[in-house]
Design a protein around this motif. Structure first.
Motif, PDB file in Angstrom:
ATOM      1  N   PRO A  15     -20.862  87.277 -59.653  1.00  0.00           N
ATOM      2  CA  PRO A  15     -21.641  88.388 -59.077  1.00  0.00           C
ATOM      3  C   PRO A  15     -21.364  88.640 -57.593  1.00  0.00           C
ATOM      4  O   PRO A  15     -21.154  89.801 -57.205  1.00  0.00           O
ATOM      5  N   PRO A  16     -21.353  87.612 -56.711  1.00  0.00           N
ATOM      6  CA  PRO A  16     -20.981  87.910 -55.321  1.00  0.00           C
ATOM      7  C   PRO A  16     -19.547  88.395 -55.200  1.00  0.00           C
ATOM      8  O   PRO A  16     -19.220  89.170 -54.298  1.00  0.00           O
ATOM      9  N   GLY A  17     -18.676  87.975 -56.128  1.00  0.00           N
ATOM     10  CA  GLY A  17     -17.307  88.482 -56.139  1.00  0.00           C
ATOM     11  C   GLY A  17     -17.263  89.974 -56.400  1.00  0.00           C
ATOM     12  O   GLY A  17     -16.492  90.709 -55.777  1.00  0.00           O
ATOM     13  N   HIS A  18     -18.117  90.447 -57.307  1.00  0.00           N
ATOM     14  CA  HIS A  18     -18.212  91.887 -57.567  1.00  0.00           C
ATOM     15  C   HIS A  18     -18.623  92.636 -56.303  1.00  0.00           C
ATOM     16  O   HIS A  18     -18.095  93.717 -56.000  1.00  0.00           O
ATOM     17  N   ALA A  19     -19.593  92.076 -55.586  1.00  0.00           N
ATOM     18  CA  ALA A  19     -20.064  92.718 -54.359  1.00  0.00           C
ATOM     19  C   ALA A  19     -18.951  92.795 -53.321  1.00  0.00           C
ATOM     20  O   ALA A  19     -18.798  93.813 -52.627  1.00  0.00           O
ATOM     21  N   ILE A  20     -18.155  91.740 -53.212  1.00  0.00           N
ATOM     22  CA  ILE A  20     -17.064  91.716 -52.239  1.00  0.00           C
ATOM     23  C   ILE A  20     -15.997  92.747 -52.613  1.00  0.00           C
ATOM     24  O   ILE A  20     -15.469  93.456 -51.747  1.00  0.00           O
ATOM     25  N   VAL A  21     -15.671  92.843 -53.888  1.00  0.00           N
ATOM     26  CA  VAL A  21     -14.708  93.857 -54.352  1.00  0.00           C
ATOM     27  C   VAL A  21     -15.226  95.257 -54.034  1.00  0.00           C
ATOM     28  O   VAL A  21     -14.490  96.127 -53.548  1.00  0.00           O
ATOM     29  N   TYR A  22     -16.494  95.471 -54.280  1.00  0.00           N
ATOM     30  CA  TYR A  22     -17.131  96.778 -54.072  1.00  0.00           C
ATOM     31  C   TYR A  22     -17.057  97.208 -52.610  1.00  0.00           C
ATOM     32  O   TYR A  22     -16.603  98.319 -52.288  1.00  0.00           O
ATOM     33  N   ILE A  23     -17.475  96.332 -51.701  1.00  0.00           N
ATOM     34  CA  ILE A  23     -17.481  96.733 -50.285  1.00  0.00           C
ATOM     35  C   ILE A  23     -16.068  96.778 -49.698  1.00  0.00           C
ATOM     36  O   ILE A  23     -15.826  97.513 -48.744  1.00  0.00           O
ATOM     37  N   THR A  24     -15.143  96.006 -50.277  1.00  0.00           N
ATOM     38  CA  THR A  24     -13.753  96.075 -49.807  1.00  0.00           C
ATOM     39  C   THR A  24     -13.178  97.461 -50.049  1.00  0.00           C
ATOM     40  O   THR A  24     -12.499  98.024 -49.181  1.00  0.00           O
ATOM     41  N   ALA A  25     -13.458  98.021 -51.224  1.00  0.00           N
ATOM     42  CA  ALA A  25     -12.994  99.378 -51.517  1.00  0.00           C
ATOM     43  C   ALA A  25     -13.649 100.385 -50.575  1.00  0.00           C
ATOM     44  O   ALA A  25     -13.002 101.346 -50.130  1.00  0.00           O
ATOM     45  N   ILE A  26     -14.921 100.154 -50.242  1.00  0.00           N
ATOM     46  CA  ILE A  26     -15.609 101.037 -49.289  1.00  0.00           C
ATOM     47  C   ILE A  26     -14.950 100.958 -47.921  1.00  0.00           C
ATOM     48  O   ILE A  26     -14.658 101.979 -47.289  1.00  0.00           O
ATOM     49  N   TYR A  27     -14.709  99.740 -47.445  1.00  0.00           N
ATOM     50  CA  TYR A  27     -14.082  99.550 -46.135  1.00  0.00           C
ATOM     51  C   TYR A  27     -12.693 100.183 -46.086  1.00  0.00           C
ATOM     52  O   TYR A  27     -12.311 100.793 -45.093  1.00  0.00           O
ATOM     53  N   PHE A  28     -11.932 100.031 -47.161  1.00  0.00           N
ATOM     54  CA  PHE A  28     -10.588 100.602 -47.210  1.00  0.00           C
ATOM     55  C   PHE A  28     -10.641 102.120 -47.078  1.00  0.00           C
ATOM     56  O   PHE A  28      -9.894 102.717 -46.297  1.00  0.00           O
ATOM     57  N   CYS A  29     -11.534 102.749 -47.817  1.00  0.00           N
ATOM     58  CA  CYS A  29     -11.632 104.216 -47.799  1.00  0.00           C
ATOM     59  C   CYS A  29     -12.156 104.749 -46.476  1.00  0.00           C
ATOM     60  O   CYS A  29     -11.953 105.929 -46.159  1.00  0.00           O
ATOM     61  N   LYS A  30     -12.819 103.900 -45.683  1.00  0.00           N
ATOM     62  CA  LYS A  30     -13.355 104.329 -44.396  1.00  0.00           C
ATOM     63  C   LYS A  30     -12.354 104.194 -43.254  1.00  0.00           C
ATOM     64  O   LYS A  30     -12.627 104.666 -42.138  1.00  0.00           O
ATOM     65  N   LYS A  31     -11.220 103.546 -43.503  1.00  0.00           N
ATOM     66  CA  LYS A  31     -10.212 103.399 -42.454  1.00  0.00           C
ATOM     67  C   LYS A  31      -9.694 104.772 -42.033  1.00  0.00           C
ATOM     68  O   LYS A  31      -9.461 105.652 -42.880  1.00  0.00           O
ATOM     69  N   ALA A  32      -9.496 104.957 -40.719  1.00  0.00           N
ATOM     70  CA  ALA A  32      -9.082 106.267 -40.196  1.00  0.00           C
ATOM     71  C   ALA A  32      -7.771 106.744 -40.793  1.00  0.00           C
ATOM     72  O   ALA A  32      -7.620 107.913 -41.162  1.00  0.00           O
ATOM     73  N   SER A  33      -6.794 105.850 -40.894  1.00  0.00           N
ATOM     74  CA  SER A  33      -5.488 106.233 -41.432  1.00  0.00           C
ATOM     75  C   SER A  33      -5.583 106.610 -42.905  1.00  0.00           C
ATOM     76  O   SER A  33      -4.862 107.491 -43.389  1.00  0.00           O
ATOM     77  N   VAL A  34      -6.486 105.943 -43.630  1.00  0.00           N
ATOM     78  CA  VAL A  34      -6.683 106.247 -45.048  1.00  0.00           C
ATOM     79  C   VAL A  34      -7.323 107.630 -45.203  1.00  0.00           C
ATOM     80  O   VAL A  34      -6.918 108.433 -46.047  1.00  0.00           O
ATOM     81  N   LYS A  35      -8.335 107.919 -44.378  1.00  0.00           N
ATOM     82  CA  LYS A  35      -8.965 109.244 -44.416  1.00  0.00           C
ATOM     83  C   LYS A  35      -7.953 110.341 -44.090  1.00  0.00           C
ATOM     84  O   LYS A  35      -7.972 111.423 -44.691  1.00  0.00           O
ATOM     85  N   GLN A  36      -7.071 110.059 -43.142  1.00  0.00           N
ATOM     86  CA  GLN A  36      -6.085 111.054 -42.717  1.00  0.00           C
ATOM     87  C   GLN A  36      -5.117 111.413 -43.832  1.00  0.00           C
ATOM     88  O   GLN A  36      -4.676 112.554 -43.949  1.00  0.00           O
ATOM     89  N   HIS A  37      -4.782 110.445 -44.671  1.00  0.00           N
ATOM     90  CA  HIS A  37      -3.802 110.673 -45.741  1.00  0.00           C
ATOM     91  C   HIS A  37      -4.449 110.545 -47.123  1.00  0.00           C
ATOM     92  O   HIS A  37      -3.804 110.134 -48.074  1.00  0.00           O
ATOM     93  N   ARG A  38      -5.700 110.920 -47.187  1.00  0.00           N
ATOM     94  CA  ARG A  38      -6.480 110.767 -48.409  1.00  0.00           C
ATOM     95  C   ARG A  38      -5.817 111.424 -49.623  1.00  0.00           C
ATOM     96  O   ARG A  38      -5.671 110.797 -50.679  1.00  0.00           O
ATOM     97  N   LYS A  39      -5.410 112.670 -49.475  1.00  0.00           N
ATOM     98  CA  LYS A  39      -4.862 113.402 -50.613  1.00  0.00           C
ATOM     99  C   LYS A  39      -3.569 112.781 -51.113  1.00  0.00           C
ATOM    100  O   LYS A  39      -3.357 112.649 -52.324  1.00  0.00           O
ATOM    101  N   SER A  40      -2.708 112.381 -50.187  1.00  0.00           N
ATOM    102  CA  SER A  40      -1.445 111.747 -50.578  1.00  0.00           C
ATOM    103  C   SER A  40      -1.708 110.437 -51.313  1.00  0.00           C
ATOM    104  O   SER A  40      -1.077 110.145 -52.341  1.00  0.00           O
ATOM    105  N   LEU A  41      -2.653 109.653 -50.797  1.00  0.00           N
ATOM    106  CA  LEU A  41      -2.977 108.382 -51.445  1.00  0.00           C
ATOM    107  C   LEU A  41      -3.541 108.601 -52.838  1.00  0.00           C
ATOM    108  O   LEU A  41      -3.223 107.853 -53.770  1.00  0.00           O
ATOM    109  N   GLU A  42      -4.381 109.603 -52.993  1.00  0.00           N
ATOM    110  CA  GLU A  42      -4.922 109.912 -54.319  1.00  0.00           C
ATOM    111  C   GLU A  42      -3.802 110.198 -55.309  1.00  0.00           C
ATOM    112  O   GLU A  42      -3.838 109.727 -56.458  1.00  0.00           O
ATOM    113  N   ASN A  43      -2.815 110.972 -54.879  1.00  0.00           N
ATOM    114  CA  ASN A  43      -1.688 111.311 -55.762  1.00  0.00           C
ATOM    115  C   ASN A  43      -0.875 110.073 -56.113  1.00  0.00           C
ATOM    116  O   ASN A  43      -0.504 109.867 -57.276  1.00  0.00           O
ATOM    117  N   TYR A  44      -0.583 109.239 -55.114  1.00  0.00           N
ATOM    118  CA  TYR A  44       0.188 108.021 -55.354  1.00  0.00           C
ATOM    119  C   TYR A  44      -0.572 107.068 -56.280  1.00  0.00           C
ATOM    120  O   TYR A  44       0.010 106.485 -57.209  1.00  0.00           O
TER     121      TYR A  44
END
Length: 251
Positions: free
Chosen positions: A102-131
């Protein structure tokens, strides 16, 4: 994509999903068949490692993320007992639900949140979605062709279908798909858990690989559950945020 942008995305990946993958490689190894035959109570060491990591991340996280982490643990406990012990969708090495899961699930969940909040990720969001979408299609198709993974392929198609009209959540769940795919490969190869060769072990027409490719579909329930609990506790703030978001979209 320019080299500079690619490097910034790689750094963002390493600082979030990369750290998570390294953590899971180490923690799950402590609960692996290799360690369990050489060390008594191996699962306890895996639990200790996961709880220490959870505590550190919880301590460093802002209040909203802390709350979501707690909700993810609660939903993880309920979901694991339902799907593993109740419905026999998969089973763990000792036939239990390991305390580190269960804590592993929580860590996976917030890791994906943190990744999507990175400035470079937001900047290239559409390209990343396609890839990421291309990766998901290729990954699920290979599992279908090489491992007869009808169950995983069906769930992968459902992921793509459900996200077609939800662009705001698309990158998050695509990221989650990839993270979960790697972790499932690690966990099943270590022998920490195993999936039956058909869905739930009872649907012969839904052949399954070990692991099935599209199991991240069930993280939809984790995210929806966490958000629902958060909205219930913060109705006024949530409605205000929705109103602001609507105004921005109308501009």
């Amino acid at each position: 994509m320019k080299i500079k942008n690619a490097v910034s995305l790689f750094v963002a990946f390493c600082k979030t999903i990369g750290y998570l993958t390294l953590l899971m490689v180490v923690v799950l190894f402590l609960d692996s068949n290799y360690i369990s035959v050489r060390l008594d109570n191996a699962q306890h060491y895996a639990t200790f490692g996961m709880l220490i990591t959870f505590a550190v991340l919880f301590y460093k996280a802002p209040a909203r993320i802390r709350e979501l982490m707690l909700y993810a643990v609660i939903i993880g406990v309920i979901g694991e007992h339902l799907f593993s012990l109740g419905l026999k969708m998969y089973s763990y090495r000792l036939g239990n639900v390991p305390l580190y899961v269960p804590p592993g699930h929580a860590i996976v969940y917030i890791t994906a949140i943190y990744f999507c909040k990175k400035a470079s990720v937001k900047q290239h969001r559409k390209s990343l979605e396609n890839y990421f979408a291309i990766f998901i299609i290729i990954y699920a198709t290979l599992f279908l062709l090489l491992a007869n993974d009808v169950f995983g392929f069906t769930m992968s198609l459902l992921v793509l279908y459900l996200l077609r009209k939800h662009p705001r959540e698309r990158l998050f769940f695509y990221s989650m798909y990839i993270v979960v795919a790697f972790l499932e490969i690690i966990g099943t190869n270590y022998g920490c858990w195993v999936w039956p060769n058909t869905a739930y072990g009872i649907f012969p027409f839904l052949k399954s690989a070990n692991p099935p490719s599209g199991i991240s579909l069930f993280y939809f329930t984790l995210d929806l559950g966490c958000l629902w609990l958060y909205k219930c506790r913060h109705k006024i703030a949530w409605n205000r945020m929705k109103h602001i978001r609507t105004l921005k979209e109308k501009r």
